[in-house]
Design an enzyme around this catalytic site. Structure first.
Site, PDB file in Angstrom:
ATOM      1  N   ASP A  40       0.840  -1.195   0.000  1.00 57.32           N
ATOM      2  CA  ASP A  40       0.000   0.000   0.000  1.00 57.32           C
ATOM      3  C   ASP A  40       0.878   1.250   0.000  1.00 57.32           C
ATOM      4  OD1 ASP A  40      -1.869   1.982   0.565  1.00 57.32           O
ATOM      5  OD2 ASP A  40      -2.933   0.779   2.064  1.00 57.32           O
ATOM      6  N   HIS A  42      -0.295   4.570  -0.209  1.00 59.72           N
ATOM      7  CA  HIS A  42      -0.967   5.834   0.132  1.00 59.72           C
ATOM      8  C   HIS A  42      -0.209   6.523   1.263  1.00 59.72           C
ATOM      9  CE1 HIS A  42      -4.312   3.708  -1.907  1.00 59.72           C
ATOM     10  NE2 HIS A  42      -4.642   4.939  -2.293  1.00 59.72           N
TER      11      HIS A  42
HETATM   12  C1  B12 Z   1      -4.580   9.914  -3.387  1.00 60.62           C
HETATM   13  C2  B12 Z   1      -5.117   8.508  -3.579  1.00 60.62           C
HETATM   14  C3  B12 Z   1      -4.305   7.630  -4.263  1.00 60.62           C
HETATM   15  C4  B12 Z   1      -2.927   7.995  -4.751  1.00 60.62           C
HETATM   16  C5  B12 Z   1      -1.950   7.862  -3.585  1.00 60.62           C
HETATM   17  C6  B12 Z   1      -0.772   8.807  -3.670  1.00 60.62           C
HETATM   18  C7  B12 Z   1       0.128   8.627  -2.493  1.00 60.62           C
HETATM   19  N1  B12 Z   1       1.332   8.210  -2.737  1.00 60.62           N
HETATM   20  O1  B12 Z   1      -0.264   8.865  -1.370  1.00 60.62           O
HETATM   21  C8  B12 Z   1      -2.723   6.929  -5.854  1.00 60.62           C
HETATM   22  C9  B12 Z   1      -3.197   7.474  -7.176  1.00 60.62           C
HETATM   23  C10 B12 Z   1      -1.287   6.421  -6.036  1.00 60.62           C
HETATM   24  C11 B12 Z   1      -3.679   5.844  -5.395  1.00 60.62           C
HETATM   25  C12 B12 Z   1      -3.574   4.550  -5.787  1.00 60.62           C
HETATM   26  C13 B12 Z   1      -4.509   3.572  -5.447  1.00 60.62           C
HETATM   27  N2  B12 Z   1      -5.663   3.751  -4.781  1.00 60.62           N
HETATM   28 CO1  B12 Z   1      -6.092   5.348  -3.916  1.00 60.62          CO
HETATM   29  N3  B12 Z   1      -6.821   6.892  -3.248  1.00 60.62           N
HETATM   30  C14 B12 Z   1      -6.380   8.113  -3.088  1.00 60.62           C
HETATM   31  C15 B12 Z   1      -7.447   9.001  -2.436  1.00 60.62           C
HETATM   32  C16 B12 Z   1      -8.079   9.828  -3.505  1.00 60.62           C
HETATM   33  C17 B12 Z   1      -6.942   9.891  -1.330  1.00 60.62           C
HETATM   34  C18 B12 Z   1      -6.105   9.186  -0.257  1.00 60.62           C
HETATM   35  C19 B12 Z   1      -5.638  10.204   0.729  1.00 60.62           C
HETATM   36  O2  B12 Z   1      -4.513  10.681   0.630  1.00 60.62           O
HETATM   37  N4  B12 Z   1      -6.506  10.574   1.683  1.00 60.62           N
HETATM   38  C20 B12 Z   1      -6.240  11.578   2.666  1.00 60.62           C
HETATM   39  C21 B12 Z   1      -5.685  10.945   3.936  1.00 60.62           C
HETATM   40  C22 B12 Z   1      -5.409  12.036   4.957  1.00 60.62           C
HETATM   41  O3  B12 Z   1      -6.623  10.043   4.468  1.00 60.62           O
HETATM   42  P1  B12 Z   1      -6.373   8.508   4.676  1.00 60.62           P
HETATM   43  O4  B12 Z   1      -5.351   8.027   3.746  1.00 60.62           O
HETATM   44  O5  B12 Z   1      -7.658   7.805   4.723  1.00 60.62           O
HETATM   45  O6  B12 Z   1      -5.751   8.435   6.169  1.00 60.62           O
HETATM   46  C23 B12 Z   1      -6.462   8.906   7.316  1.00 60.62           C
HETATM   47  C24 B12 Z   1      -7.414   7.898   7.947  1.00 60.62           C
HETATM   48  O7  B12 Z   1      -7.642   6.748   7.150  1.00 60.62           O
HETATM   49  C25 B12 Z   1      -6.846   7.561   9.255  1.00 60.62           C
HETATM   50  N5  B12 Z   1      -5.972   6.402   9.391  1.00 60.62           N
HETATM   51  C26 B12 Z   1      -5.234   5.752   8.473  1.00 60.62           C
HETATM   52  N6  B12 Z   1      -4.506   4.790   9.046  1.00 60.62           N
HETATM   53  C27 B12 Z   1      -4.765   4.801  10.337  1.00 60.62           C
HETATM   54  C28 B12 Z   1      -4.254   4.040  11.385  1.00 60.62           C
HETATM   55  C29 B12 Z   1      -4.659   4.282  12.674  1.00 60.62           C
HETATM   56  C30 B12 Z   1      -4.132   3.462  13.782  1.00 60.62           C
HETATM   57  C31 B12 Z   1      -5.611   5.334  12.923  1.00 60.62           C
HETATM   58  C32 B12 Z   1      -6.033   5.587  14.280  1.00 60.62           C
HETATM   59  C33 B12 Z   1      -6.109   6.079  11.880  1.00 60.62           C
HETATM   60  C34 B12 Z   1      -5.693   5.827  10.598  1.00 60.62           C
HETATM   61  O8  B12 Z   1      -6.050   8.670   9.574  1.00 60.62           O
HETATM   62  C35 B12 Z   1      -5.468   9.184   8.375  1.00 60.62           C
HETATM   63  C36 B12 Z   1      -5.124  10.616   8.561  1.00 60.62           C
HETATM   64  O9  B12 Z   1      -6.269  11.405   8.733  1.00 60.62           O
HETATM   65  C37 B12 Z   1      -8.402   7.926  -1.824  1.00 60.62           C
HETATM   66  C38 B12 Z   1      -9.870   8.333  -1.766  1.00 60.62           C
HETATM   67  C39 B12 Z   1     -10.128   9.176  -0.571  1.00 60.62           C
HETATM   68  N7  B12 Z   1     -10.786  10.251  -0.774  1.00 60.62           N
HETATM   69  O10 B12 Z   1      -9.701   8.828   0.533  1.00 60.62           O
HETATM   70  C40 B12 Z   1      -8.194   6.744  -2.766  1.00 60.62           C
HETATM   71  C41 B12 Z   1      -8.393   5.351  -2.231  1.00 60.62           C
HETATM   72  C42 B12 Z   1      -7.761   5.251  -0.848  1.00 60.62           C
HETATM   73  N8  B12 Z   1      -7.651   4.558  -3.173  1.00 60.62           N
HETATM   74  C43 B12 Z   1      -8.210   3.429  -3.418  1.00 60.62           C
HETATM   75  C44 B12 Z   1      -7.672   2.457  -4.278  1.00 60.62           C
HETATM   76  C45 B12 Z   1      -8.526   1.216  -4.517  1.00 60.62           C
HETATM   77  C46 B12 Z   1      -6.432   2.634  -4.869  1.00 60.62           C
HETATM   78  C47 B12 Z   1      -5.759   1.618  -5.769  1.00 60.62           C
HETATM   79  C48 B12 Z   1      -5.774   0.192  -5.257  1.00 60.62           C
HETATM   80  C49 B12 Z   1      -6.424   1.588  -7.144  1.00 60.62           C
HETATM   81  C50 B12 Z   1      -6.552   2.884  -7.793  1.00 60.62           C
HETATM   82  N9  B12 Z   1      -5.851   3.084  -8.873  1.00 60.62           N
HETATM   83  O11 B12 Z   1      -7.307   3.696  -7.383  1.00 60.62           O
HETATM   84  C51 B12 Z   1      -4.316   2.156  -5.840  1.00 60.62           C
HETATM   85  C52 B12 Z   1      -3.425   1.440  -4.811  1.00 60.62           C
HETATM   86  C53 B12 Z   1      -1.985   1.779  -4.934  1.00 60.62           C
HETATM   87  C54 B12 Z   1      -1.201   1.147  -3.844  1.00 60.62           C
HETATM   88  N10 B12 Z   1      -0.391   0.146  -4.163  1.00 60.62           N
HETATM   89  O12 B12 Z   1      -1.291   1.527  -2.722  1.00 60.62           O
HETATM   90  C55 B12 Z   1      -9.518   3.267  -2.694  1.00 60.62           C
HETATM   91  C56 B12 Z   1      -9.423   2.274  -1.528  1.00 60.62           C
HETATM   92  C57 B12 Z   1     -10.669   1.398  -1.480  1.00 60.62           C
HETATM   93  C58 B12 Z   1     -10.879   0.674  -0.228  1.00 60.62           C
HETATM   94  N11 B12 Z   1      -9.921   0.534   0.661  1.00 60.62           N
HETATM   95  O13 B12 Z   1     -11.950   0.221  -0.004  1.00 60.62           O
HETATM   96  C59 B12 Z   1      -9.846   4.719  -2.279  1.00 60.62           C
HETATM   97  C60 B12 Z   1     -10.595   4.850  -0.970  1.00 60.62           C
HETATM   98  C61 B12 Z   1     -10.662   5.323  -3.434  1.00 60.62           C
HETATM   99  C62 B12 Z   1     -12.008   4.656  -3.574  1.00 60.62           C
HETATM  100  N12 B12 Z   1     -13.030   5.218  -3.011  1.00 60.62           N
HETATM  101  O14 B12 Z   1     -12.096   3.645  -4.227  1.00 60.62           O
HETATM  102  N13 B12 Z   1      -4.634   6.340  -4.592  1.00 60.62           N
END
Ligand code: B12
Lengths: 170, 464
Positions: A40, A42
């Site tokens: 992963d 992200h």
């Molecule tokens: C940017 C993004 C990408 C970028 C990532 C760039 C990078 N290097 O970071 C790229 C284009 C590379 C990408 C690729 C993929 N992505 Co993407 N991506 C996103 C997107 C739009 C934003 C992610 C993000 O940065 N969010 C902002 C941060 C702040 O939030 P977060 O990551 O969720 O983390 C927060 C919380 O989750 C929480 N949290 C996380 N971990 C933990 C742990 C603990 C202990 C606690 C308490 C809290 C916590 O706290 C964090 C901080 O606030 C999301 C959709 C979305 N709106 O979330 C999809 C999303 C995460 N991606 C998704 C997918 C499927 C993929 C891919 C598999 C396929 C694709 N092409 O879309 C690939 C996987 C690549 C890989 N090997 O990892 C899906 C995941 C689906 C799921 N899990 O059910 C999402 C949700 C989009 C969707 N709705 O389908 N992605």
């Protein structure tokens, strides 16, 4: 009072040799290992978590993205970490996290706290189900991606304090 | 001005005079005599007297009329046992530090020392135990347990503690009866290795303790000049070439002997987009030593480790493989054996090629490709030497053998047994240190860095 203020006060009041109250000092500077598990990549949430836990007073060892179970465990052993915070954003969390607790025990981390959070499974599953699954896998706490991050920081402080008070942890 | 350089090896004591004219150094004269292992100063004096005309060489060195620098790897060099906590983390950090100090790592231990570990250390003590474990403020229990076990033991070698600083006082107390040196942690935090303090401590112990006896102290007394461990000096030389010689920032240097194969690489990691680095950050110059890969003393161990490579090179023909095994059995008992026949020479070349390939393979990093929905990513551990195409061969056999071409051997190291790419170049330019002057110039580099680095590269013979 905000988190930051509480910490400053707690630190000022804690002198060397002073016994600390449960839920206070032991957690303050505790080391936690953080990373995004599996294949992963992200990276955004990871940076935010690093920042939030550091500001909350923890010593954060951030392993970044694409971290294997053994890398989490290796780092936790060397740094004497009290908790491992596992993120899984891309949906394969269930596969990547399977056996994590067993592996920790196998490698001598009997008392480490394990937290998981993010988008732990594919698509929209009921969070209660997801949580139950991860708790059954041996995680101590499980969080959805929508969690307000002051919740896990204060829970972690509580959990560590409780362990220190009841002699758990090392 | 002339610079005299001497290297005391386990079988030969070699020396050379370099003349400094204008901006350069030229090789004037070379001498080699058998090392006198019971008293290293005898062979040393013969070489020194042979290189400096007009008699009384030692006092002319003392008066500053002749610049002398020398190194020693006699008796196989400095034996370090490395102790860390997690094998891939603090044990690896300790190993990197020990190798960079010019030591050979004779034993490694991780997690907790067992009673039998302690017994084996007591039975065959290393020169130095490098004791690491825990990041600063990190792990406590196993490190204290190891210190307690060492305290109870009768081990009396030097102990360099380079682990968790938070335990510094406990370690001082526990190991008060031991010959203990404390230095900053080899891994103060998980992503920031700091090998230099431990390396410096090892070098100082080499000077203060190891040099005593064996006659090195006599040499220091007569010349007023202190030696360095040969590989320490060569390591510094590699660093110098990388920093100072245009076009040579990145290279691999091989030094193969009868017992070991040393690999040095100078390389700064610049990960390409799509590459994710895992594991410990790598030093810019890295040295590794393979104690089971060598052409004579280690030939038996090497042919065991290299079975597949050797069999391939012999086209998997049974009778050739048997003849090779016979040859190995013969030469491993005869350290000075030089084959006259074609078969013997061909077998040496195969063994050498396989040692080079394997030693470089162990030295280099690994990459696994991970497929993600938006493409391939590379998960890399260790150093990526695929772009490092300049390879220098040094040491007895490699220096001598003009016909040896290591290029095909590099190409054999495609993937490892876990399916990961071995990060070595597939096309190389090979350069031979024809007169085996690298260790000698490495010494001279202490006085004339710029000139020595340039001379080292100028004296190489490029493979056609
Ligand atoms: C940017 C993004 C990408 C970028 C990532 C760039 C990078 N290097 O970071 C790229 C284009 C590379 C990408 C690729 C993929 N992505 Co993407 N991506 C996103 C997107 C739009 C934003 C992610 C993000 O940065 N969010 C902002 C941060 C702040 O939030 P977060 O990551 O969720 O983390 C927060 C919380 O989750 C929480 N949290 C996380 N971990 C933990 C742990 C603990 C202990 C606690 C308490 C809290 C916590 O706290 C964090 C901080 O606030 C999301 C959709 C979305 N709106 O979330 C999809 C999303 C995460 N991606 C998704 C997918 C499927 C993929 C891919 C598999 C396929 C694709 N092409 O879309 C690939 C996987 C690549 C890989 N090997 O990892 C899906 C995941 C689906 C799921 N899990 O059910 C999402 C949700 C989009 C969707 N709705 O389908 N992605």
């Amino acid at each position: 009072m905000s988190d930051v203020d509480t910490i400053a006060v707690a630190k000022a009041n804690t002198l060397p040799g002073m016994t600390s109250l449960p839920g206070e000092d032991p957690a303050m500077t505790a080391t936690v290992v953080l990373g995004v598990i599996g294949a992963d990549c992200h990276a955004v949430g990871n940076k935010i978590l690093e920042n939030v836990f550091a500001v909350a007073g923890f010593t954060v060892v951030n392993l970044g993205v694409m971290v294997s179970q053994d890398e989490f465990i290796d780092a936790a052993i060397e740094t004497g970490a009290k908790a491992i915070l596992v993120s899984s954003i891309y949906g394969h969390g269930e596969i990547d996290c399977a056996g994590f607790r067993d592996r920790c025990i196998e490698r001598g981390l009997d008392d480490i706290l394990l937290y998981a959070g993010g988008n732990l499974v594919i698509g929209k599953q009921d969070f209660a189900e997801v949580e139950a699954k991860f708790l059954a896998m041996g995680f101590d706490r499980v969080f959805p991606s929508t969690v307000d991050l002051s919740v896990p920081t204060s829970l972690l402080r509580q959990d560590l304090g409780r362990r220190a008070a009841f002699g758990g942890g090392k | 001005m002339i610079a005299v350089s001497i290297d005391i090896g386990s079988t030969w004591t070699k020396g050379a005079v370099f003349r400094r004219d204008g901006q350069g150094l030229t090789l004037d004269r070379r001498i080699a005599v058998p090392t006198t292992t019971d008293d290293l100063s005898r062979a040393f004096s013969r070489v020194l007297d042979g290189l400096v005309d007009g008699g009384d060489a030692a006092s002319r060195v003392r008066r500053g009329e002749v610049r002398l620098s020398y190194s020693s790897s006699a008796k196989g060099g400095l034996a370090v046992a490395a102790l860390g906590l997690v094998p891939e983390i603090t044990l690896e950090s300790a190993r990197v530090a020990a190798y960079s100090a010019g030591a050979k790592v004779t034993r490694v231990f991780s997690y907790r020392l067992t009673r039998s570990d302690i017994r084996s250390l007591e039975a065959a003590p290393p020169d130095i135990l490098l004791f690491a474990g825990g990041t600063d403020g990190g792990h406590v229990d196993s490190i204290l347990a190891n210190a307690e076990a060492l305290a109870r033991s009768s081990l009396d070698c030097s102990i360099v503690y380079a682990g968790n600083r938070a335990l510094a006082d406990d370690i001082s107390d526990l190991l008060a009866g031991k010959d203990l040196v404390q230095v900053p942690n080899v891994l103060p935090s998980i992503n920031a290795p700091d090998p230099d303090p431990a390396r410096e401590a090892i070098r100082k112990i080499f000077l203060s303790k190891i040099v005593k006896g064996k006659g090195l102290d006599v040499i220091v007394g007569e010349t007023g000049v202190e030696p360095l461990p040969t590989p320490y000096s060569v390591y510094e030389f590699a660093k110098l070439i990388s920093a100072r010689v245009p076009g040579w920032s990145d290279f691999i240097l091989l030094d193969m002997g009868g017992a070991t194969t040393d690999v040095y690489s100078a390389h700064r990691e610049r990960p390409a987009p799509g590459t994710i680095l895992r594991g410990l950050p790598e030093p810019e110059v890295k040295r590794t030593v393979e104690g089971d890969l060598g052409l004579r003393v280690s030939a038996e161990a090497a042919s065991d480790a290299l079975k597949g490579l050797v069999a391939d090179a012999l086209d998997r023909r049974e009778e050739r493989i048997a003849a090779f095994a016979d040859y190995i059995a013969r030469v491993s008992a005869a350290p000075d054996y030089l084959p006259e026949d074609e078969d013997g020479q061909a077998f040496d070349a195969i063994l050498a090629g396989a040692c080079v390939a394997e030693a470089c393979g162990r030295h280099a990093g690994r990459a696994a490709e991970v497929y993600t929905p938006e493409g391939k990513l590379k998960l890399q551990t260790g150093r990526d030497l695929t772009g490092v195409t300049r390879v220098i061969g040094s040491g007895g056999w490699l220096s001598r053998t003009a016909s040896f071409d290591p290029s095909p051997w590099f190409r054999r190291m495609g993937v490892d047994n876990r399916g990961r790419a071995v990060l070595l170049p597939s096309e190389i330019s090979y350069f031979r240190d024809e007169h085996y002057v690298f260790p000698l110039l490495a010494n001279v580099a202490r006085d004339f860095p710029e000139e020595a680095a340039k001379a080292g590269i100028d004296m190489l013979v490029a493979q056609q």
